[in-house]
Write a protein that holds these residues in place. Structure first.
Motif, PDB file in Angstrom:
ATOM      1  N   ARG A   1     -72.987  57.802  36.805  1.00  0.00           N
ATOM      2  CA  ARG A   1     -74.314  58.215  37.483  1.00  0.00           C
ATOM      3  C   ARG A   1     -74.393  57.458  38.895  1.00  0.00           C
ATOM      4  O   ARG A   1     -75.536  56.961  39.387  1.00  0.00           O
TER       5      ARG A   1
ATOM      6  N   ARG B   1     -71.531  62.544  36.720  1.00  0.00           N
ATOM      7  CA  ARG B   1     -72.602  62.415  35.631  1.00  0.00           C
ATOM      8  C   ARG B   1     -72.300  61.271  34.710  1.00  0.00           C
ATOM      9  O   ARG B   1     -73.162  60.730  33.873  1.00  0.00           O
TER      10      ARG B   1
ATOM     11  N   PRO C   1     -78.527  65.637  40.286  1.00  0.00           N
ATOM     12  CA  PRO C   1     -79.551  64.784  39.642  1.00  0.00           C
ATOM     13  C   PRO C   1     -80.675  64.263  40.303  1.00  0.00           C
ATOM     14  O   PRO C   1     -81.687  63.862  39.705  1.00  0.00           O
TER      15      PRO C   1
END
Length: 323
Positions: A270, A267, A81
């Motif tokens: 986070r 995910r 990410p």
């Protein structure tokens, strides 16, 4: 003595570069993005300056009158990410810094790249003539270090590139010290199956300053260290700390499976997990680095791993990082 512009001064290697440059009598302007790093930079003998790696005009104003730039700032994340931000820093930031240095008529650009520019795809012992494969890598960090280095090599500025391997030593708060703290807390879930080349951060900084002083422009240097399997490394840490450690290595396929599960969960949370697929791939690699060129031309030294580890652990104890 000269005025020098330094990025990454609040980081691990950058802090040692600041010490070496200040000790040699140079006046160091160190990029500082926030007030809390100003005091640390000043304590090491540098002058903190504000600028963004995304803004060539700010950078140019900050480095006006400087003879040399030492670029040690980098985003070392291994979490997917963060890929866009990493490319912006490691590639875009390097390009902006080069533009600023050209406009400010800086006469030397020292760039800290990484063995990751060669990539874990390389097999066998790396030398400076080994073709770099970072541009082919699925790991953003490797690709970003390759692209950032290529921007330096394509620059009109006189440049020197450094490709350190696994950096260890006093001052390490976020690299191998994370693994050491897990061993200390006896929370290390397993040991990666790869092999590392452990380089002394202090010798890397000294080699960079010598390369500049000796005008080794247009050259690249691999800066490696004593090779050891991660099993051996972890066992040495466990022995030094009096902690139990896993006996053998976790198979690469199992480590990657575990990393993919953590990555999927991350995910949702986070938060970057302790192990990512990228990290699993890199620590399953058998890294072999030939530092012969740096030894011959820069008097580079590979500190024996036992001494380097002892110095690192002693510093971590003084910082209250170990039980």
């Amino acid at each position: 003595m000269s005025d020098v512009f330094l990025t990454g001064a609040s980081g691990f290697l950058g802090g040692h570069l600041l010490r070496e440059l200040a000790a040699a009598g140079h006046r160091v302007r160190a990029l500082s993005r926030r007030p809390r790093t100003d005091a640390a930079i000043a304590a090491l003998g540098g002058t903190p300056v504000r600028a963004s790696l995304a803004d060539a005009h700010q950078l140019q104003r900050a480095m006006e009158g400087c003879e040399a730039v030492f670029h040690a700032a980098a985003d070392t994340s291994l979490w997917r990410p963060g890929a866009a931000a990493q490319l912006a820093t490691n590639v875009g930031g390097t390009i902006q810094l080069l533009r600023a240095a050209e406009r400010a008529r800086v006469r030397a650009f020292m760039h800290t790249s990484s063995v990751s520019a060669y990539s874990h795809l390389v097999r066998g012992t790396m030398t400076e003539t080994t073709p770099q494969r970072g541009g082919e890598s699925w790991i953003t960090y490797e690709r970003s270090k390759y692209l950032g280095e290529q921007a330096v090599r394509d620059s009109a500025l006189p440049w020197i590139v450094f490709n350190p391997s696994h950096i260890l030593g006093p001052g390490d708060r976020n690299n191998w010290s994370r693994l050491i703290r897990l061993v200390d807390a006896q929370k290390l879930p397993g040991i990666p199956p790869g092999i590392g080349a452990f380089a002394d951060v202090r010798e890397i900084a000294r080699a960079q300053v010598r390369a500049w002083q000796r005008s080794c422009f247009g050259e690249a240097y691999l800066l490696g260290g004593e090779q050891a399997s991660f099993v051996d490394f972890v066992h040495r840490v466990g022995t030094a700390l009096g902690r139990r450690t896993p006996r053998g290595a976790t198979p690469a396929w199992l480590l990657m499976g575990y990393a993919r599960v953590l990555d999927a969960l991350s995910r949702l949370s986070r938060r970057e997990p302790d192990v990512t697929p990228e990290g699993a791939a890199l620590t399953s690699h058998r890294l072999q680095v030939d530092s012969g060129k740096a030894k011959r031309e820069l008097d580079y030294l590979e500190t024996p791993l036992d001494i380097l580890l002892a110095d690192t652990l002693a510093w971590m104890r003084t910082e209250g990082m170990l039980r």
